[in-house]
Design a protein around this motif. Structure first.
Motif, PDB file in Angstrom:
ATOM      1  N   ILE A 172       0.920  -1.228  -0.497  1.00  0.00           N
ATOM      2  CA  ILE A 172      -0.104  -0.424   0.181  1.00  0.00           C
ATOM      3  C   ILE A 172       0.728   1.161  -0.221  1.00  0.00           C
ATOM      4  N   GLY A 173       0.445   2.141  -0.519  1.00  0.00           N
ATOM      5  CA  GLY A 173       1.154   3.530  -0.397  1.00  0.00           C
ATOM      6  C   GLY A 173       1.570   3.827  -1.459  1.00  0.00           C
ATOM      7  N   GLY A 174       3.032   4.587  -1.301  1.00  0.00           N
ATOM      8  CA  GLY A 174       3.475   4.387  -2.544  1.00  0.00           C
ATOM      9  C   GLY A 174       3.890   6.328  -3.323  1.00  0.00           C
ATOM     10  N   ASP A 175       4.589   6.278  -4.601  1.00  0.00           N
ATOM     11  CA  ASP A 175       4.873   7.569  -4.591  1.00  0.00           C
ATOM     12  C   ASP A 175       3.495   8.519  -4.748  1.00  0.00           C
ATOM     13  N   ASP A 176       1.961   8.315  -5.029  1.00  0.00           N
ATOM     14  CA  ASP A 176       0.951   9.032  -5.763  1.00  0.00           C
ATOM     15  C   ASP A 176       0.776   9.181  -3.754  1.00  0.00           C
ATOM     16  N   PHE A 177       1.061   8.363  -2.972  1.00  0.00           N
ATOM     17  CA  PHE A 177       0.444   8.861  -2.021  1.00  0.00           C
ATOM     18  C   PHE A 177       1.804   9.937  -1.348  1.00  0.00           C
ATOM     19  N   ASP A 178       3.190   9.436  -2.212  1.00  0.00           N
ATOM     20  CA  ASP A 178       4.321  10.469  -1.179  1.00  0.00           C
ATOM     21  C   ASP A 178       3.968  11.559  -1.595  1.00  0.00           C
ATOM     22  N   SER A 179       3.424  11.772  -2.514  1.00  0.00           N
ATOM     23  CA  SER A 179       3.688  12.755  -3.557  1.00  0.00           C
ATOM     24  C   SER A 179       2.382  13.832  -2.954  1.00  0.00           C
ATOM     25  N   LEU A 180       1.414  12.570  -2.852  1.00  0.00           N
ATOM     26  CA  LEU A 180      -0.317  14.347  -1.678  1.00  0.00           C
ATOM     27  C   LEU A 180       0.426  14.585  -0.335  1.00  0.00           C
ATOM     28  N   LEU A 181       1.372  13.639   0.788  1.00  0.00           N
ATOM     29  CA  LEU A 181       1.770  13.650   1.659  1.00  0.00           C
ATOM     30  C   LEU A 181       2.683  15.175   1.345  1.00  0.00           C
ATOM     31  N   SER A 182       3.918  15.327   0.251  1.00  0.00           N
ATOM     32  CA  SER A 182       4.020  16.439   0.805  1.00  0.00           C
ATOM     33  C   SER A 182       3.905  17.928   1.060  1.00  0.00           C
ATOM     34  N   GLN A 183       2.633  17.451  -0.839  1.00  0.00           N
ATOM     35  CA  GLN A 183       2.020  18.469  -1.259  1.00  0.00           C
ATOM     36  C   GLN A 183       1.286  18.327   0.644  1.00  0.00           C
ATOM     37  N   ALA A 184       0.343  18.534   1.116  1.00  0.00           N
ATOM     38  CA  ALA A 184       0.155  18.116   2.544  1.00  0.00           C
ATOM     39  C   ALA A 184       0.618  19.045   3.310  1.00  0.00           C
ATOM     40  N   GLN A 185       1.675  18.511   3.325  1.00  0.00           N
ATOM     41  CA  GLN A 185       3.477  19.191   4.720  1.00  0.00           C
ATOM     42  C   GLN A 185       3.080  21.304   3.742  1.00  0.00           C
ATOM     43  N   VAL A 186       3.240  21.079   2.764  1.00  0.00           N
ATOM     44  CA  VAL A 186       2.722  22.643   2.327  1.00  0.00           C
ATOM     45  C   VAL A 186       1.806  23.325   3.136  1.00  0.00           C
ATOM     46  N   VAL A 187       0.556  22.727   3.293  1.00  0.00           N
ATOM     47  CA  VAL A 187      -0.869  23.646   3.187  1.00  0.00           C
ATOM     48  C   VAL A 187      -1.786  23.586   4.546  1.00  0.00           C
ATOM     49  N   ALA A 188      -1.067  22.169   4.636  1.00  0.00           N
ATOM     50  CA  ALA A 188      -2.346  21.135   5.848  1.00  0.00           C
ATOM     51  C   ALA A 188      -1.941  21.718   6.804  1.00  0.00           C
ATOM     52  N   SER A 189      -2.633  22.115   8.059  1.00  0.00           N
ATOM     53  CA  SER A 189      -3.208  22.748   9.535  1.00  0.00           C
ATOM     54  C   SER A 189      -1.860  21.181  10.130  1.00  0.00           C
ATOM     55  N   ASP A 190      -1.807  21.969  11.238  1.00  0.00           N
ATOM     56  CA  ASP A 190      -0.661  21.265  12.106  1.00  0.00           C
ATOM     57  C   ASP A 190      -1.456  19.318  12.756  1.00  0.00           C
ATOM     58  N   ASP A 191      -2.952  19.693  13.240  1.00  0.00           N
ATOM     59  CA  ASP A 191      -4.101  18.165  13.641  1.00  0.00           C
ATOM     60  C   ASP A 191      -4.104  17.331  11.740  1.00  0.00           C
ATOM     61  N   VAL A 192      -4.405  18.220  10.934  1.00  0.00           N
ATOM     62  CA  VAL A 192      -4.134  17.374   9.446  1.00  0.00           C
ATOM     63  C   VAL A 192      -2.533  16.438   9.339  1.00  0.00           C
ATOM     64  N   TYR A 193      -1.475  17.354   9.217  1.00  0.00           N
ATOM     65  CA  TYR A 193      -0.374  16.652   8.723  1.00  0.00           C
ATOM     66  C   TYR A 193      -0.105  15.383  10.417  1.00  0.00           C
ATOM     67  N   ARG A 194      -0.493  15.762  11.066  1.00  0.00           N
ATOM     68  CA  ARG A 194      -0.030  15.197  12.112  1.00  0.00           C
ATOM     69  C   ARG A 194      -0.900  13.510  11.616  1.00  0.00           C
ATOM     70  N   ARG A 195      -1.686  13.900  11.415  1.00  0.00           N
ATOM     71  CA  ARG A 195      -2.278  12.611  11.412  1.00  0.00           C
ATOM     72  C   ARG A 195      -2.500  11.765  10.288  1.00  0.00           C
ATOM     73  N   LEU A 196      -2.060  12.431   9.177  1.00  0.00           N
ATOM     74  CA  LEU A 196      -0.741  12.103   7.944  1.00  0.00           C
ATOM     75  C   LEU A 196       0.135  10.930   8.279  1.00  0.00           C
ATOM     76  N   ASN A 197       0.939  12.116   9.222  1.00  0.00           N
ATOM     77  CA  ASN A 197       2.549  11.177   9.196  1.00  0.00           C
ATOM     78  C   ASN A 197       1.647  10.273  10.034  1.00  0.00           C
ATOM     79  N   GLU A 198       0.942   9.221  11.318  1.00  0.00           N
ATOM     80  CA  GLU A 198       0.840   8.568  11.949  1.00  0.00           C
ATOM     81  C   GLU A 198       0.157   7.369  10.632  1.00  0.00           C
ATOM     82  N   LEU A 199      -0.921   7.937   9.634  1.00  0.00           N
ATOM     83  CA  LEU A 199      -0.802   7.373   8.581  1.00  0.00           C
ATOM     84  C   LEU A 199       0.331   6.292   8.116  1.00  0.00           C
ATOM     85  N   SER A 200       0.934   7.117   7.205  1.00  0.00           N
ATOM     86  CA  SER A 200       2.277   7.373   7.076  1.00  0.00           C
ATOM     87  C   SER A 200       3.209   5.917   7.725  1.00  0.00           C
TER      88      SER A 200
END
Length: 165
Positions: free
Chosen positions: A71-99
């Protein structure tokens, strides 16, 4: 200088600065609106990707070891890097847990896969798909897949909370 004269100067300065102040506020609001639109687009893509992660993890955990997929892959990693720029701290923290859960799932998936066996040693490996160590990894996969589904729900809740503020 008397008070009337100061009021006249203030009126002239206010009239001169008014367009600049108005343009500055409009520009600031336009940037904020643009950021919200960008967040919304990225969050929509993230929700689709995290739902797909949860579904694939559950399917892979319950399927035969040879049919399971990472599961995961380059598409998910790309979305994570985009979220790192614009997401709130709470959303990004939850995404890191999922990652992190995604990475753990993929590590256990590799350990649970059946390995190729040389034909002259096949009699030693009959039933190797169900040996205790592989079964333990399959159970761990099922637990992690459940964690991925829960993490997807947490990401969804964090995004919903942020968008309703």
């Amino acid at each position: 200088m008397n008070a009337i004269m100061w009021m006249g100067v203030a009126g002239i300065v206010g009239t001169a600065l008014s367009p600049w102040i108005t343009e500055r506020l409009r520009s600031k609001n336009a940037r904020r609106d643009q950021l919200v639109k960008l967040r919304l687009a990225i969050y929509a893509d993230l929700l689709r990707a995290t739902a797909r992660l949860a579904t694939t993890a559950t399917a892979s955990a319950t399927s035969h070891p040879n049919d399971a997929e990472m599961i995961g892959g380059d598409d998910f990693d790309s979305l994570l890097s985009q979220a790192q720029v614009v997401a709130s701290d709470d959303v990004y923290r939850r995404l890191n847990e999922l990652s992190q859960l995604t990475e753990t799932f993929n590590q256990h998936l590799v350990k649970a896969e059946s390995r190729p066996v040389f034909p002259h040693r096949q009699h030693l490996h009959d039933g190797a798909v169900n040996d205790p160590l592989r079964l333990q990894h399959r159970r761990a996969l099922a637990d992690i897949a459940g964690g991925v589904a829960v993490a997807h729900g947490r990401v969804q809740d964090a995004i919903r909370h942020e968008m309703n503020r």
